[in-house]
Design an enzyme around this catalytic site. Structure first.
Site, mmCIF file in Angstrom:
data_model
loop_
_atom_site.group_PDB
_atom_site.id
_atom_site.type_symbol
_atom_site.label_atom_id
_atom_site.label_comp_id
_atom_site.label_asym_id
_atom_site.label_seq_id
_atom_site.Cartn_x
_atom_site.Cartn_y
_atom_site.Cartn_z
ATOM 1 N N LYS A 163 -7.908 1.207 -2.092
ATOM 2 C CA LYS A 163 -7.329 1.067 -0.865
ATOM 3 C C LYS A 163 -7.233 1.718 0.567
ATOM 4 C CE LYS A 163 -4.597 -1.678 2.209
ATOM 5 N NZ LYS A 163 -4.849 -2.873 2.864
ATOM 6 N N LYS A 177 0.237 5.102 8.433
ATOM 7 C CA LYS A 177 1.225 5.466 6.874
ATOM 8 C C LYS A 177 -0.645 5.505 5.552
ATOM 9 C CE LYS A 177 2.179 2.022 4.980
ATOM 10 N NZ LYS A 177 1.284 0.971 3.751
ATOM 11 N N THR A 224 0.383 -1.191 -0.307
ATOM 12 C CA THR A 224 0.310 -0.159 -0.130
ATOM 13 C C THR A 224 0.918 1.100 -0.315
ATOM 14 O OG1 THR A 224 -1.427 -1.729 1.403
ATOM 15 C CG2 THR A 224 -1.538 0.977 0.680
HETATM 16 P P1 NAP Z 1 5.406 -5.964 7.758
HETATM 17 O O1 NAP Z 1 5.211 -7.323 8.424
HETATM 18 O O2 NAP Z 1 6.289 -5.003 7.842
HETATM 19 O O3 NAP Z 1 6.678 -6.435 6.104
HETATM 20 C C1 NAP Z 1 7.327 -5.769 5.601
HETATM 21 C C2 NAP Z 1 8.327 -6.522 4.344
HETATM 22 O O4 NAP Z 1 9.003 -4.932 3.352
HETATM 23 C C3 NAP Z 1 9.218 -7.402 4.709
HETATM 24 O O5 NAP Z 1 9.624 -7.663 3.670
HETATM 25 C C4 NAP Z 1 10.704 -5.963 4.961
HETATM 26 O O6 NAP Z 1 11.905 -6.595 5.189
HETATM 27 C C5 NAP Z 1 10.200 -5.391 4.081
HETATM 28 N N1 NAP Z 1 11.419 -3.960 3.976
HETATM 29 C C6 NAP Z 1 10.956 -3.627 5.212
HETATM 30 N N2 NAP Z 1 11.688 -2.122 5.189
HETATM 31 C C7 NAP Z 1 12.327 -2.169 3.543
HETATM 32 C C8 NAP Z 1 13.168 -1.808 3.314
HETATM 33 N N3 NAP Z 1 13.893 -0.825 3.851
HETATM 34 N N4 NAP Z 1 13.793 -2.006 1.951
HETATM 35 C C9 NAP Z 1 13.623 -3.104 1.743
HETATM 36 N N5 NAP Z 1 12.355 -4.037 2.292
HETATM 37 C C10 NAP Z 1 12.063 -3.381 3.140
HETATM 38 O O7 NAP Z 1 4.869 -5.385 6.321
HETATM 39 P P2 NAP Z 1 2.993 -6.534 6.262
HETATM 40 O O8 NAP Z 1 2.331 -6.381 7.396
HETATM 41 O O9 NAP Z 1 3.609 -7.615 5.105
HETATM 42 O O10 NAP Z 1 2.473 -5.079 5.086
HETATM 43 C C11 NAP Z 1 3.209 -5.847 4.026
HETATM 44 C C12 NAP Z 1 2.113 -4.234 3.173
HETATM 45 O O11 NAP Z 1 1.203 -4.787 2.724
HETATM 46 C C13 NAP Z 1 2.199 -3.337 3.498
HETATM 47 O O12 NAP Z 1 2.181 -1.654 2.667
HETATM 48 C C14 NAP Z 1 1.072 -3.371 4.478
HETATM 49 O O13 NAP Z 1 0.226 -1.952 4.485
HETATM 50 C C15 NAP Z 1 -0.272 -3.751 4.185
HETATM 51 N N6 NAP Z 1 -0.848 -4.525 3.834
HETATM 52 C C16 NAP Z 1 -1.030 -4.742 5.354
HETATM 53 C C17 NAP Z 1 -2.097 -5.821 5.094
HETATM 54 C C18 NAP Z 1 -1.806 -6.765 7.052
HETATM 55 O O14 NAP Z 1 -2.757 -7.099 7.691
HETATM 56 N N7 NAP Z 1 -0.494 -6.795 7.897
HETATM 57 C C19 NAP Z 1 -3.535 -6.186 4.836
HETATM 58 C C20 NAP Z 1 -3.547 -5.082 3.217
HETATM 59 C C21 NAP Z 1 -1.906 -4.520 3.018
HETATM 60 P P3 NAP Z 1 12.351 -7.226 6.440
HETATM 61 O O15 NAP Z 1 12.075 -8.558 7.105
HETATM 62 O O16 NAP Z 1 13.493 -6.885 5.890
HETATM 63 O O17 NAP Z 1 12.242 -6.732 7.412
#
Ligand code: NAP
Length: 286
Positions: free
Chosen positions: A164, A232, A91
């Protein structure tokens, strides 16, 4: 089809696992390499040391990172070849999606953010809203269908992102209302089970009541969706609204509540933790 999957966080790891289950040949990369290796041990996937190694020769590249600057940096490093289908599921907002797509004119780009937290990522029942050209959408459909249940072509590039942002702002505002309803009820000495039961059965009901009331009452902030990520999304929605001259006052109020919760150290917790500053304001702890 060989597919590169970049970003194995809460959502990405589960979505990538479903692509493997559906028979796609997957190469994965993650910033923290140990997570990619762990994924490779558990699923039939090749682990790449760099985004470029993952993307080399892939017909499609899927990114599931946090924000626009990460997607841009990782895609630059991946350097997807001409006609590669790039599907960004993070997102990041429509402005960033359009800017990134413009930076890679030789690739085909879809913005495809998702809703539904980790349980729905796990069982491949996400809702996926997609922006981009129809032919690209059709090309990406088998991949999207392997990760989600409701796949909606929202319109041109960026429209998936805008849908979204609006959806999440409504969800966040709704969660804040649910929290305050519990606090008013508690102050009135109500049986909160009775309150929740009645609301759930009628016009006071909502997905947020169903999903977040219990965790709020137990102060169980086990992370399904990080509070800082919700903040965010609401912030990005307000920025788009400001640009368009469209006020979204309830989202603005909710941004402040989320900011207060993040300020109390709940950024990495589930966004159910937005009840914490509201408890402070109400002078009561559930
Ligand atoms: P998350 O668990 O924090 O995972 C984030 C991912 O991004 C990890 O693979 C992380 O790598 C990577 N990352 C973070 N900083 C980085 C950087 N500087 N360079 C390269 N890679 C980096 O987040 P998530 O919950 O999966 O969410 C991912 C996206 O989906 C977000 O945009 C969120 O808003 C959206 N989303 C989330 C949900 C939910 O319920 N969780 C639902 C819908 C949409 P590392 O493993 O190295 O930290």
């Amino acid at each position: 089809m060989r597919v590169a999957f970049l970003g194995l966080g809460i959502m990405g790891s589960r979505m990538a696992a479903n692509l493997v289950r559906s028979g796609f040949e997957l190469t994965v990369w993650n910033r923290t390499e140990s997570k990619a290796r762990e994924f490779g041990d558990r699923h039939r996937a090749t682990v790449a040391a760099t985004p470029a190694e993952a993307a080399a020769g892939a017909a499609a590249v899927i990114t599931m990172l946090v924000d626009g600057s990460q997607v841009e940096t990782v895609l630059r490093a991946a350097a997807p070849g001409p006609d590669t289908l790039v599907i960004d599921c993070s997102t990041i907002g429509p402005t960033a999606a359009l800017e990134i797509a413009a930076e890679f004119p030789a690739v085909r780009f879809l913005d495809a953010p998702v809703t539904g937290s980790s349980p729905r990522a796990e069982d491949a029942t996400l809702t996926i809203m997609v922006g981009g050209e129809s032919a690209d959408f059709e090309r990406g459909r088998p991949l999207l269908e392997a990760m989600g249940r409701l796949i909606v072509h929202a319109g041109p590039l960026g429209h998936g992102q805008m849908v979204k942002l609006i959806n999440n702002s409504v969800a966040a505002a709704n969660a804040a209302v649910v929290a305050e309803s519990l606090l008013v009820g508690a102050k009135a000495g109500l049986d909160l089970d009775a309150l929740s039961q009645v609301m759930a059965a009628g016009s006071g009901g909502s997905a947020m009541l169903e999903l977040k009331a219990e965790p709020m009452r137990r102060h169980d902030y086990t992370t399904l969706f990080k509070l800082e990520h919700m903040l965010k999304d609401v912030r990005l929605c307000l920025e788009e609204g400001q640009r368009l001259g469209a006020p979204f006052q309830f989202a603005a109020l909710t941004r402040e509540i989320l900011t207060a919760a993040a300020g109390r150290g709940h950024g990495d917790d589930d966004f159910a933790a937005l009840i914490e500053p509201l408890e402070g304001a109400a002078g009561i702890r559930l």
